[in-house]
Design a protein around this motif. Structure first.
Motif, PDB file in Angstrom:
ATOM      1  N   ALA A   1       0.839  -1.214   0.000  1.00 13.88           N
ATOM      2  CA  ALA A   1       0.000   0.000   0.000  1.00 13.88           C
ATOM      3  C   ALA A   1       0.867   1.254   0.000  1.00 13.88           C
ATOM      4  N   PRO A   2       0.401   2.320  -0.675  1.00 12.76           N
ATOM      5  CA  PRO A   2       1.146   3.581  -0.630  1.00 12.76           C
ATOM      6  C   PRO A   2       1.192   4.103   0.806  1.00 12.76           C
ATOM      7  N   PRO A   3       2.334   4.628   1.258  1.00 12.80           N
ATOM      8  CA  PRO A   3       2.465   4.995   2.683  1.00 12.80           C
ATOM      9  C   PRO A   3       1.417   5.994   3.163  1.00 12.80           C
ATOM     10  N   ASP A   4       1.053   6.978   2.317  1.00 11.04           N
ATOM     11  CA  ASP A   4       0.115   8.003   2.793  1.00 11.04           C
ATOM     12  C   ASP A   4      -1.290   7.454   2.998  1.00 11.04           C
ATOM     13  N   LEU A   5      -1.585   6.296   2.398  1.00  9.77           N
ATOM     14  CA  LEU A   5      -2.933   5.727   2.569  1.00  9.77           C
ATOM     15  C   LEU A   5      -3.000   4.715   3.700  1.00  9.77           C
ATOM     16  N   LEU A   6      -1.836   4.400   4.291  1.00  6.04           N
ATOM     17  CA  LEU A   6      -1.831   3.385   5.351  1.00  6.04           C
ATOM     18  C   LEU A   6      -2.785   3.720   6.501  1.00  6.04           C
ATOM     19  N   PRO A   7      -2.789   4.972   7.025  1.00  7.59           N
ATOM     20  CA  PRO A   7      -3.726   5.250   8.124  1.00  7.59           C
ATOM     21  C   PRO A   7      -5.185   5.021   7.725  1.00  7.59           C
ATOM     22  N   LEU A   8      -5.549   5.403   6.493  1.00  7.76           N
ATOM     23  CA  LEU A   8      -6.937   5.199   6.046  1.00  7.76           C
ATOM     24  C   LEU A   8      -7.256   3.709   5.961  1.00  7.76           C
ATOM     25  N   LEU A   9      -6.311   2.942   5.437  1.00  3.63           N
ATOM     26  CA  LEU A   9      -6.540   1.493   5.299  1.00  3.63           C
ATOM     27  C   LEU A   9      -6.620   0.832   6.674  1.00  3.63           C
ATOM     28  N   LEU A  10      -5.756   1.280   7.587  1.00  2.00           N
ATOM     29  CA  LEU A  10      -5.762   0.686   8.928  1.00  2.00           C
ATOM     30  C   LEU A  10      -7.015   1.086   9.707  1.00  2.00           C
ATOM     31  N   ASP A  11      -7.627   2.202   9.297  1.00  5.38           N
ATOM     32  CA  ASP A  11      -8.859   2.647   9.963  1.00  5.38           C
ATOM     33  C   ASP A  11     -10.098   1.886   9.470  1.00  5.38           C
ATOM     34  N   CYS A  12      -9.965   1.121   8.386  1.00  9.24           N
ATOM     35  CA  CYS A  12     -11.129   0.386   7.843  1.00  9.24           C
ATOM     36  C   CYS A  12     -11.694  -0.538   8.913  1.00  9.24           C
ATOM     37  N   THR A  13     -13.010  -0.604   9.004  1.00 12.11           N
ATOM     38  CA  THR A  13     -13.623  -1.465  10.015  1.00 12.11           C
ATOM     39  C   THR A  13     -14.291  -2.692   9.397  1.00 12.11           C
ATOM     40  N   ASP A  14     -14.512  -2.653   8.089  1.00 11.44           N
ATOM     41  CA  ASP A  14     -15.162  -3.771   7.415  1.00 11.44           C
ATOM     42  C   ASP A  14     -14.217  -4.992   7.459  1.00 11.44           C
ATOM     43  N   PRO A  15     -14.640  -6.086   8.119  1.00 19.03           N
ATOM     44  CA  PRO A  15     -13.751  -7.250   8.231  1.00 19.03           C
ATOM     45  C   PRO A  15     -13.303  -7.790   6.872  1.00 19.03           C
ATOM     46  N   ALA A  16     -14.205  -7.709   5.870  1.00 21.49           N
ATOM     47  CA  ALA A  16     -13.842  -8.230   4.546  1.00 21.49           C
ATOM     48  C   ALA A  16     -12.700  -7.402   3.943  1.00 21.49           C
ATOM     49  N   VAL A  17     -12.756  -6.097   4.146  1.00 19.22           N
ATOM     50  CA  VAL A  17     -11.687  -5.226   3.630  1.00 19.22           C
ATOM     51  C   VAL A  17     -10.409  -5.477   4.430  1.00 19.22           C
ATOM     52  N   ARG A  18     -10.560  -5.610   5.755  1.00  9.38           N
ATOM     53  CA  ARG A  18      -9.388  -5.829   6.608  1.00  9.38           C
ATOM     54  C   ARG A  18      -8.608  -7.076   6.182  1.00  9.38           C
ATOM     55  N   GLU A  19      -9.363  -8.141   5.853  1.00  6.88           N
ATOM     56  CA  GLU A  19      -8.724  -9.389   5.418  1.00  6.88           C
ATOM     57  C   GLU A  19      -7.795  -9.126   4.233  1.00  6.88           C
ATOM     58  N   GLN A  20      -8.271  -8.267   3.328  1.00  6.70           N
ATOM     59  CA  GLN A  20      -7.501  -7.990   2.118  1.00  6.70           C
ATOM     60  C   GLN A  20      -6.413  -6.945   2.366  1.00  6.70           C
ATOM     61  N   VAL A  21      -6.618  -6.125   3.385  1.00  2.92           N
ATOM     62  CA  VAL A  21      -5.618  -5.086   3.695  1.00  2.92           C
ATOM     63  C   VAL A  21      -4.357  -5.731   4.296  1.00  2.92           C
ATOM     64  N   LEU A  22      -4.570  -6.750   5.126  1.00  6.00           N
ATOM     65  CA  LEU A  22      -3.443  -7.373   5.847  1.00  6.00           C
ATOM     66  C   LEU A  22      -2.244  -7.711   4.954  1.00  6.00           C
ATOM     67  N   PRO A  23      -2.474  -8.422   3.827  1.00 10.46           N
ATOM     68  CA  PRO A  23      -1.299  -8.809   3.034  1.00 10.46           C
ATOM     69  C   PRO A  23      -0.595  -7.656   2.332  1.00 10.46           C
ATOM     70  N   ILE A  24      -1.279  -6.499   2.150  1.00 15.24           N
ATOM     71  CA  ILE A  24      -0.608  -5.428   1.403  1.00 15.24           C
ATOM     72  C   ILE A  24      -0.082  -4.321   2.323  1.00 15.24           C
ATOM     73  N   LEU A  25      -0.144  -4.549   3.629  1.00 12.50           N
ATOM     74  CA  LEU A  25       0.361  -3.537   4.563  1.00 12.50           C
ATOM     75  C   LEU A  25       1.867  -3.379   4.443  1.00 12.50           C
ATOM     76  N   GLY A  26       2.512  -4.493   4.094  1.00 13.19           N
ATOM     77  CA  GLY A  26       3.964  -4.445   3.975  1.00 13.19           C
ATOM     78  C   GLY A  26       4.631  -4.254   5.326  1.00 13.19           C
ATOM     79  N   VAL A  27       5.941  -4.180   5.287  1.00 14.42           N
ATOM     80  CA  VAL A  27       6.726  -4.031   6.513  1.00 14.42           C
ATOM     81  C   VAL A  27       6.358  -2.717   7.212  1.00 14.42           C
ATOM     82  N   ARG A  28       6.205  -1.645   6.398  1.00  8.52           N
ATOM     83  CA  ARG A  28       5.922  -0.320   6.958  1.00  8.52           C
ATOM     84  C   ARG A  28       4.540  -0.286   7.625  1.00  8.52           C
TER      85      ARG A  28
END
Lengths: 534, 453
Positions: free
Chosen positions: A111-138
């Motif tokens: 994920a692009p670094p500036d969007l990480l807070p928005l992605l981490l703020d997602c509450t939809d479990p289905a979205v969260r499942e997909q966010v996990l693998p693209i969070l990267g090390v950062r």
């Protein structure tokens, strides 16, 4: 608070004495001021002190550094990709977003670094499942900085000792939803510990919470859970007992599963003919009344208004037995048994029980999975044959089966249904489309689009509008291989002015559909481009 | 009825210097609704004609009519033939967003006549303006009348300042505890009196006092400091003729006298450099919007504040985009600390920042610059610049900017997660505005690119 501020707070009219002359270096500048005008002096001294302090502001000292994020080992997203992702986030288009995130996972783009807070703020479990693998090390590093993003750690399958401590804290202090999440997570790695935690507090919980916690036992369910679940059957709340019963019947060797199999076997009687023992009829004969043991096993003692009690027993008992049991028990295939039960007084409840059982056991029992297609065919035939309530009921059964079916089977069955619907006026079957696993196969996608094009080219009525409405789902479910078919020219039937609103609506749907497809195409192209560039 | 499929592939051309990011374009929007409407136009299908040259970007946008949209890359000036009263309109924003998101969508082409004509008119207008400022005034100035007006205003201001002096003394006589429960109108009333006395600058300072009571545990001290500095200003005004001319000019500007273009031409200091617009924020105060852009010179290292005002939804006169840099001349206003400036002359095109930001390498040196400035101009309200190689650190619920020596200054606001995500705990160059208490984070350069904040 210094003396000057105290004097100003209270007021010179209340504060006796002279204006304080603290040992402030700046006050030397004001030595010539008259002492008798106290307000003047107070204000000037305060102003001078403020300027002095502003000029001589000292930073906070000895602030500890934070450990920075380790180096990223995956591909970075381009700004274009970031822009498209940001749009999907801003418009709350979670289905589009999930598709984008899956594409990024496939190409190992983080994920692009500036969007990480928005992605981490997602509450939809289905979205969260997909966010996990693209969070990267950062992203994972960032999540450790904010307790609100602890779901990143909680969501991982592996539970370390430190994670367990965090889970214990959530378990002790969290809301019921958070505690259920803890049970679900723990059941994946350490089901025994999860059971211990739940059983320790079970009696003090409200019935609704007991049900919620128990439902999480579906993860990591094993014979070791049987004693606890058996105990739950005697719970004072019927809903808790019924939940435990549903779980126990998923354990083929459990005492309850065996009891239910015996009860079901006593209900079904096969009639055969000749030496080849050809199956002629399958009859269902439920008991006239049931004892308290049945009720303890989750079989309802009372039926809701409008439902026959005996029919409900048939449904409940048969739903608890893997359908493969009947193929073995009677020695006939699913198709033969379904055919044989037709015209029986309890045909409906039996087929309903089998349908629920097939959907329930398909994932764990490959022989029961074989029942899905025959049952689908039965209900799909009913949808075509029947009208009104019967048709609606058959559609409900198809909805039950659909999530458990293999994608190929489901798509074949759906395409057949839709092909029939495209030639008629019935559009109710289109409601099944949203249940189909996504993304669709290219074969189903192009086939379905051809049907939509066929309907829109010849009709301009409400049916055409209903078909055009499915493009909303299609726009999000079509695979990249079907994009050329989606973006080809669309032809819409000409109409009289009176029906212009329908045509306008259809045109709008097509327009939005093409926009979504183009956006997705642009995103996919950028993902491929990023993968090639790096 | 046929719906033609739209082209989705674009010819590949070399990216030009104008490579604003989507975030930078969004910052140019007059409001969020315009930005959202502009985003909807980020699709080639809305643009039957698109093109670019080293000087300009252009496109025809299909709305309820076909609108001609042009952007001058020399100074980010823009024009659209639509009737919208918003500036920039959604079509201009859409074109810039499209360029930011898909630079290849605009291929290099010969400039069409409608763009050429517009550019020629702009150049002609700029030349006329320059010639006008160089030439003597066409109509003779009635110096007598002007002197009389100035005298009258001087008397009005002195009168207003005397009343303000009484008000300040009354406040400390009755005690600042009494203002804790005063309504906003208490401050605004005094501010309006100063507007009537033709001292608008001081009026704004008084109006801003209303935000201090109860805003923090040490609000009494902060309010007293501001009242004290205001008293110092009145004291300085009473002795204007004894001050150095530069400081006297500062006092007059703070009170509300404008520096005229003629004065600026005479006393302004021209500094040529590659100017980096390191950060910007807009202060929405009633109906007046103030845009504060902090600019730092690459060669001189000098900081400047470009202040622009707009009222009634009008656009700011100049397009100043944070995260860009441009070679040119800044004209600094007269004063003891020449901080406020305007672009006098621009050269070449506006380019996105590609290299690290110029600025201070430690918090100590940044505070030393601030101290030097305050020692010359005690009423300095804010000081902007860049803290190089610093990290964003969370300390409980508050945030800090920390340098390599372990020194730190507090950040304003409670949410700096985006900055932390971008910098990832590594040193980066952070553009800030320091008000003596807190830093306002305006943008940062990390990972080889500039990020708006």
């Amino acid at each position: 608070m210094d003396e000057l501020t105290k004097m100003a707070l209270v007021g010179t009219s209340q504060y006796g004495g002279t204006v304080p002359t603290a040992d402030h270096p700046a006050f030397a500048l004001l030595a010539e001021l008259p002492e008798n005008d106290r307000e003047e002096l107070l204000l000037l001294r305060s102003g001078t002190q403020a300027v002095y302090d502003l000029a001589g502001h000292r930073p906070v000292m000895n602030v500890a550094a934070i450990a920075p994020a380790p180096t990223e080992d995956c591909r970075k997203a381009s700004r274009k990709l970031a822009g498209l992702l940001q749009n999907a986030l801003a418009t709350n288009a979670s289905d589009l977003l999930i598709g984008f995130l899956q594409q990024m996972q496939g190409a190992r783009i983080v994920a692009p670094p500036d969007l990480l807070p928005l992605l981490l703020d997602c509450t939809d479990p289905a979205v969260r499942e997909q966010v996990l693998p693209i969070l990267g090390v950062r992203g994972r590093w960032l999540s450790t900085q904010n307790p609100a993003w602890s779901w990143v750690q909680l969501g991982a399958a592996h539970v370390s000792e430190s994670d367990q401590a965090a889970l214990q804290k959530t378990w002790d202090d969290g809301t019921i939803a958070e505690r259920c999440q803890v049970v679900a997570l723990l059941r994946r790695s350490n089901p025994e510990l999860a059971r211990e935690w739940v059983s320790a507090i079970f009696a003090q919980e409200k019935p609704a919470h007991r049900v919620s916690l128990l439902e999480e036992f579906v993860t990591g369910l094993s014979p070791a859970d049987e004693p606890f679940l058996e105990k739950c059957l005697s719970d004072r709340a019927p809903t808790v007992g019924q939940t435990a019963a549903r779980l126990l019947c998923r354990l083929p060797a459990s005492a309850l599963a065996i009891r239910m199999r015996d009860r079901a076997a006593a209900m079904l009687i096969a009639e055969t003919k000749g030496s080849s023992k050809k199956l002629t009829k399958l009859g269902c004969s439920p008991p006239e009344k049931i004892d308290r043991d049945w009720e303890r096993d989750g079989v309802p003692g009372k039926a809701p208004t409008g439902r026959g009690l005996r029919a409900l027993w048939v449904e409940t008992v048969l739903a608890a037995v893997p359908p493969a049991n009947w193929s073995t028990h009677f020695g006939f295939s699913a198709d033969q048994l379904i055919e044989a039960i037709l015209d029986d007084q309890f045909e409906g409840p039996v087929l309903q029980g089998w349908t629920e059982a097939a959907a329930r056991f398909a994932a764990t029992d490959s022989q029961s999975e074989l029942w899905l297609t025959p049952l689908w065919n039965h209900w799909a035939g009913a949808v075509e044959r029947m009208k009104g309530a019967g048709r609606a009921l058959a559609l409900e059964r198809l909805k039950t089966l659909l999530p458990s079916m293999a994608r190929g089977e489901a798509e074949r069955g759906m395409l057949n249904l839709f092909t029939a619907a495209a030639d008629g006026d019935h559009v109710e079957t289109l409601a099944l489309l949203s249940l189909l696993p996504r993304p669709w196969s290219a074969e189903f996608g192009t086939g379905f689009l051809a049907l939509v094009r066929q309907v829109l080219a010849k009709r301009s009525d409400n049916t055409a509008y209903q078909w055009a409405n499915t493009l909303f789902i299609a726009g999000r479910a079509l695979p990249a291989d079907a994009f050329p078919a989606a973006l080809a020219d669309w032809v819409v039937a000409e109409v009289q002015k009176s029906a212009a609103w329908q045509v306008n609506a259809v045109e709008r749907e097509i327009d939005q559909f093409m926009e979504v497809i183009q956006t997705r195409q642009g995103f996919f192209a950028e993902v491929v481009g990023t993968a090639h560039r790096t | 009825m046929r719906f033609p499929s739209r082209p989705v592939c674009f010819p590949i051309v070399a990216a030009s210097a104008m490579n604003l990011t989507l975030e930078q374009v969004v910052q140019m929007a007059p409001d969020s609704a315009s930005a959202a409407s502009g985003k909807k136009l980020v699709a080639v299908k809305h643009w039957p004609e698109l093109g670019r040259s080293p000087e300009a970007l252009w496109g025809k946008c299909q709305g309820s009519a076909v609108y001609q949209v042009k952007v001058d890359l020399a100074n980010m000036g823009y024009n659209c033939s639509c009737p919208s009263r918003k500036f920039p309109c959604k079509h201009v924003l859409g074109l810039l967003m499209l360029t930011a998101q898909s630079p290849d969508a605009l291929s290099e082409q010969p400039t069409p006549s409608w763009v050429d004509d517009w550019l020629a008119k702009r150049r002609a207008r700029e030349e006329t303006k320059e010639a006008k400022s160089a030439a003597p005034p066409s109509t003779p100035v009635d110096t007598k009348a002007r002197e009389k007006r100035a005298e009258q205003r001087g008397a009005n201001v002195s009168d207003g300042l005397s009343r303000l002096d009484l008000w300040l003394k009354d406040l400390v006589r009755t005690g600042l505890a009494s203002v804790e429960t005063k309504p906003d109108s208490f401050w605004q009333e005094q501010s309006k009196r100063l507007v009537d006395a033709q001292a608008p600058g001081l009026a704004s300072r008084v109006a801003r006092l209303s935000s201090i009571p109860r805003s923090s545990p040490d609000w009494v001290g902060r309010l007293l400091a501001e009242l004290g500095r205001m008293k110092l200003l009145l004291h300085a005004h009473n002795r204007l003729e004894t001050l150095e001319s530069s400081l006297a000019s500062d006092v007059r500007q703070i009170i509300g006298w404008n520096v005229t273009q003629a004065e600026l031409d005479q006393t302004g200091e021209e500094v040529a450099d590659a100017w980096v617009i390191v950060g910007q924020w807009i202060d929405e105060d009633d109906r007046i919007r103030s845009q504060r852009s902090w600019v730092v010179g690459r060669k001189t290292g000098r900081s400047a504040l470009i202040l622009q005002f707009s009222a009634g939804g009008h656009p700011f006169a100049d397009s100043i985009v944070a995260g860009t840099e441009q070679t040119g001349t800044l004209v600094f206003y007269p004063g003891a600390v020449r901080l406020r400036a305007n672009f006098g002359h621009r050269e070449g095109t506006v380019a996105s920042i590609q290299n690290r930001l110029p600025g201070c390498d430690s918090i100590e040196s940044f505070l030393a610059s601030m101290a030097a400035a305050v020692s010359q101009m005690p009423w300095l309200n804010a000081f902007g610049g860049v803290l190089r190689g610093v990290t964003i650190v969370r300390d409980g619920e508050s945030w800090l900017v920390r340098d390599s020596a372990g020194h730190a200054l507090p950040l304003r606001g409670a949410n700096h997660w985006k900055a932390l995500a971008i910098s990832a705990g590594h040193p980066s160059d952070v553009a800030v505005e320091w008000d003596g208490h807190q830093l306002r984070n305006l943008g940062l350069f990390a990972g080889g690119q500039y990020w708006n904040y």
